[in-house]
Write a protein that holds these residues in place. Sequence first.
Motif, PDB file in Angstrom:
ATOM      1  N   LEU A 210       0.860  -1.172   0.000  1.00  0.00           N
ATOM      2  CA  LEU A 210       0.000   0.000   0.000  1.00  0.00           C
ATOM      3  C   LEU A 210       0.903   1.230   0.000  1.00  0.00           C
ATOM      4  O   LEU A 210       1.833   1.321   0.811  1.00  0.00           O
ATOM      5  CB  LEU A 210      -0.884   0.015   1.248  1.00  0.00           C
ATOM      6  N   GLN A 211       0.636   2.159  -0.888  1.00  0.00           N
ATOM      7  CA  GLN A 211       1.396   3.409  -0.891  1.00  0.00           C
ATOM      8  C   GLN A 211       0.816   4.318   0.191  1.00  0.00           C
ATOM      9  O   GLN A 211      -0.043   5.155  -0.063  1.00  0.00           O
ATOM     10  CB  GLN A 211       1.327   4.067  -2.268  1.00  0.00           C
ATOM     11  N   GLY A 212       1.295   4.105   1.410  1.00  0.00           N
ATOM     12  CA  GLY A 212       0.760   4.822   2.555  1.00  0.00           C
ATOM     13  C   GLY A 212       0.937   6.328   2.450  1.00  0.00           C
ATOM     14  O   GLY A 212       1.915   6.817   1.869  1.00  0.00           O
ATOM     15  N   ILE A 213       0.004   7.059   3.029  1.00  0.00           N
ATOM     16  CA  ILE A 213       0.074   8.521   3.000  1.00  0.00           C
ATOM     17  C   ILE A 213       1.237   9.014   3.856  1.00  0.00           C
ATOM     18  O   ILE A 213       1.952   9.951   3.478  1.00  0.00           O
ATOM     19  CB  ILE A 213      -1.271   9.119   3.455  1.00  0.00           C
ATOM     20  N   THR A 214       1.466   8.385   5.003  1.00  0.00           N
ATOM     21  CA  THR A 214       2.623   8.752   5.828  1.00  0.00           C
ATOM     22  C   THR A 214       3.913   8.452   5.076  1.00  0.00           C
ATOM     23  O   THR A 214       4.860   9.246   5.095  1.00  0.00           O
ATOM     24  CB  THR A 214       2.593   7.994   7.165  1.00  0.00           C
ATOM     25  N   ARG A 215       3.958   7.312   4.406  1.00  0.00           N
ATOM     26  CA  ARG A 215       5.126   6.956   3.597  1.00  0.00           C
ATOM     27  C   ARG A 215       5.383   8.018   2.536  1.00  0.00           C
ATOM     28  O   ARG A 215       6.533   8.434   2.314  1.00  0.00           O
ATOM     29  CB  ARG A 215       4.900   5.594   2.936  1.00  0.00           C
ATOM     30  N   LYS A 216       4.329   8.475   1.880  1.00  0.00           N
ATOM     31  CA  LYS A 216       4.470   9.493   0.838  1.00  0.00           C
ATOM     32  C   LYS A 216       5.089  10.770   1.399  1.00  0.00           C
ATOM     33  O   LYS A 216       5.966  11.379   0.772  1.00  0.00           O
ATOM     34  CB  LYS A 216       3.101   9.798   0.224  1.00  0.00           C
ATOM     35  N   ILE A 217       4.652  11.168   2.589  1.00  0.00           N
ATOM     36  CA  ILE A 217       5.210  12.366   3.222  1.00  0.00           C
ATOM     37  C   ILE A 217       6.690  12.167   3.517  1.00  0.00           C
ATOM     38  O   ILE A 217       7.516  13.062   3.285  1.00  0.00           O
ATOM     39  CB  ILE A 217       4.439  12.696   4.513  1.00  0.00           C
ATOM     40  N   LEU A 218       7.048  10.987   4.013  1.00  0.00           N
ATOM     41  CA  LEU A 218       8.452  10.714   4.335  1.00  0.00           C
ATOM     42  C   LEU A 218       9.325  10.766   3.083  1.00  0.00           C
ATOM     43  O   LEU A 218      10.464  11.253   3.131  1.00  0.00           O
ATOM     44  CB  LEU A 218       8.580   9.353   5.020  1.00  0.00           C
ATOM     45  N   LEU A 219       8.803  10.295   1.963  1.00  0.00           N
ATOM     46  CA  LEU A 219       9.566  10.366   0.716  1.00  0.00           C
ATOM     47  C   LEU A 219       9.798  11.822   0.316  1.00  0.00           C
ATOM     48  O   LEU A 219      10.889  12.189  -0.144  1.00  0.00           O
ATOM     49  CB  LEU A 219       8.830   9.629  -0.404  1.00  0.00           C
ATOM     50  N   GLU A 220       8.782  12.655   0.500  1.00  0.00           N
ATOM     51  CA  GLU A 220       8.922  14.082   0.198  1.00  0.00           C
ATOM     52  C   GLU A 220       9.944  14.736   1.124  1.00  0.00           C
ATOM     53  O   GLU A 220      10.756  15.569   0.695  1.00  0.00           O
ATOM     54  CB  GLU A 220       7.568  14.776   0.344  1.00  0.00           C
ATOM     55  N   GLY A 278      11.386  13.517  13.674  1.00  0.00           N
ATOM     56  CA  GLY A 278      11.287  14.934  14.008  1.00  0.00           C
ATOM     57  C   GLY A 278      10.769  15.763  12.852  1.00  0.00           C
ATOM     58  O   GLY A 278       9.931  16.659  13.035  1.00  0.00           O
ATOM     59  N   LEU A 279      11.260  15.473  11.648  1.00  0.00           N
ATOM     60  CA  LEU A 279      10.798  16.195  10.463  1.00  0.00           C
ATOM     61  C   LEU A 279       9.316  15.949  10.216  1.00  0.00           C
ATOM     62  O   LEU A 279       8.581  16.858   9.803  1.00  0.00           O
ATOM     63  CB  LEU A 279      11.611  15.762   9.239  1.00  0.00           C
ATOM     64  N   TYR A 280       8.874  14.725  10.481  1.00  0.00           N
ATOM     65  CA  TYR A 280       7.459  14.404  10.290  1.00  0.00           C
ATOM     66  C   TYR A 280       6.588  15.191  11.271  1.00  0.00           C
ATOM     67  O   TYR A 280       5.539  15.730  10.893  1.00  0.00           O
ATOM     68  CB  TYR A 280       7.230  12.903  10.463  1.00  0.00           C
ATOM     69  N   LYS A 281       7.015  15.273  12.520  1.00  0.00           N
ATOM     70  CA  LYS A 281       6.249  16.031  13.511  1.00  0.00           C
ATOM     71  C   LYS A 281       6.156  17.503  13.111  1.00  0.00           C
ATOM     72  O   LYS A 281       5.107  18.143  13.277  1.00  0.00           O
ATOM     73  CB  LYS A 281       6.875  15.877  14.898  1.00  0.00           C
ATOM     74  N   ASP A 282       7.243  18.048  12.585  1.00  0.00           N
ATOM     75  CA  ASP A 282       7.227  19.438  12.119  1.00  0.00           C
ATOM     76  C   ASP A 282       6.259  19.600  10.944  1.00  0.00           C
ATOM     77  O   ASP A 282       5.548  20.608  10.840  1.00  0.00           O
ATOM     78  CB  ASP A 282       8.632  19.872  11.688  1.00  0.00           C
ATOM     79  N   TYR A 283       6.237  18.608  10.068  1.00  0.00           N
ATOM     80  CA  TYR A 283       5.335  18.637   8.908  1.00  0.00           C
ATOM     81  C   TYR A 283       3.881  18.662   9.376  1.00  0.00           C
ATOM     82  O   TYR A 283       3.057  19.433   8.867  1.00  0.00           O
ATOM     83  CB  TYR A 283       5.595  17.415   8.032  1.00  0.00           C
ATOM     84  N   VAL A 284       3.565  17.813  10.354  1.00  0.00           N
ATOM     85  CA  VAL A 284       2.201  17.761  10.897  1.00  0.00           C
ATOM     86  C   VAL A 284       1.820  19.111  11.502  1.00  0.00           C
ATOM     87  O   VAL A 284       0.721  19.632  11.263  1.00  0.00           O
ATOM     88  CB  VAL A 284       2.079  16.651  11.961  1.00  0.00           C
ATOM     89  N   LYS A 285       2.724  19.676  12.275  1.00  0.00           N
ATOM     90  CA  LYS A 285       2.465  20.964  12.927  1.00  0.00           C
ATOM     91  C   LYS A 285       2.196  22.051  11.896  1.00  0.00           C
ATOM     92  O   LYS A 285       1.242  22.835  12.030  1.00  0.00           O
ATOM     93  CB  LYS A 285       3.660  21.341  13.806  1.00  0.00           C
ATOM     94  N   ASP A 286       3.014  22.107  10.853  1.00  0.00           N
ATOM     95  CA  ASP A 286       2.845  23.124   9.806  1.00  0.00           C
ATOM     96  C   ASP A 286       1.546  22.913   9.035  1.00  0.00           C
ATOM     97  O   ASP A 286       0.838  23.871   8.707  1.00  0.00           O
ATOM     98  CB  ASP A 286       4.035  23.091   8.845  1.00  0.00           C
ATOM     99  N   TYR A 287       1.238  21.656   8.739  1.00  0.00           N
ATOM    100  CA  TYR A 287       0.003  21.343   8.007  1.00  0.00           C
ATOM    101  C   TYR A 287      -1.218  21.810   8.793  1.00  0.00           C
ATOM    102  O   TYR A 287      -2.119  22.452   8.246  1.00  0.00           O
ATOM    103  CB  TYR A 287      -0.085  19.836   7.755  1.00  0.00           C
TER     104      TYR A 287
END
Length: 299
Positions: A210-220, A278-287
Motif C-alpha cells: 500500500l502506498q501509505g500517505i505517511t510513507r508518501k510524506i516521508l519520501l517528500e 522529528g521532520l514528520y512532527k514538524d510537517y504535521v504541525k505546519d500542516y
Amino acid sequence: MQELVSVNSVISKPQDAKISVYDRGFLFGDAIYEVTRSYGKVFFMIEEHIARLRRSAESIQLDLGKTDQQIIEEMYALAKEGGEEDVYIRLQVSRGTCAFKQVSIKPQNTSSANYVMYLHKLKNWDSKYYEQGISLGICKTLRNSKDAMDPNIKSGNYLNNILGLLETDEDFDDCIMLTKEGMVAEGSTFNVFMVKDNVIYTQPDDFDILQGITRKILLELCETHNLQLEKRVFSVEELLKADEVFVSSSTKEVMPVIKIGKNSYQAGGGEISKRLAGLYKDYVKDYCAKAKKDHPIDF
C-alpha cells in the motif's frame, strides 16, 4: 468522550447502531475503508485520505454516491459530537445491501452504498514504542500479490493480514509480511523502511505494498532535506543486516523497530530514524497550522 458511530449519516452510540445483516461488507468483505486521525481539531491529510477512498471505490466499481466534500463534512460533524480534539475515525463504505434479502455474491441489484463511521478518542501509543521500539516477527503467511488483489485498494477484507498476525508469536508486537519470492512487502498495517550505510530504502511504488500517505510524506521529506533514498525491493536477509529499521502509518507516525525475530537494533532508532520522526512532527504541525488558517473547518 463517548464512542460514537454514524451509519448512513445517523449518529448514535455503538450499541444502538444498526446495519443490515444482508450488507455486502458484512457478508463478503465487499467494502473499502480509510482511517484518519486528528491533531488539535484538524483531520490530518483528510483530502488525501478521501481521494484514496475514491480511487479504491473506482477500482472495484463502487459508486460512493457522495462528493469528497460531503464525506469530509460528515466526518467533522461526527467528530464534533464526540467533543475531543484528538480523535480517530474509521470510515467503511460497502457496496450496499443485497437485493431481495438474498445472500448472493453477485454484485448486481444491490442498494446504494452503506456508510459506517467509527469515532474513538485517539489512543496514543505507549511512549516505550518510541523510546525503545516495536518488535516484529516475520510471518509465514505471504502478502497477497498485487496481481491477485491490488494492495492500494483499501479493502474491508483483511483476512490476509489477520492470518499473519495469528501466527505471529505473542512475544512480538506485530508482524512483517513477505512476498512469495521472500522479499519484504509490508507490515500488517504499516509500511517498512530500512537504513544501510546512511541510505534509506523503501519498496518501489508498484510493488506489493500500500502506498501509505505517511510513507508518501516521508519520501517528500527525504527529497526536501537531501536524505539519500533508494526505492528498490529488498530481502528479509538484507532487512536483518540493516543499520536501522522503522515503520510508518497514520497512527504510528514514524516508529523505530528494536527487534525483528532474534535480531536487535538500536533502542529508540538510529540517527536517520530520529531525524525523520522529528521532520514528520514538524510537517504535521505546519500542516495543521495552515489548515486552520486556510480552511477553518474544525470541531
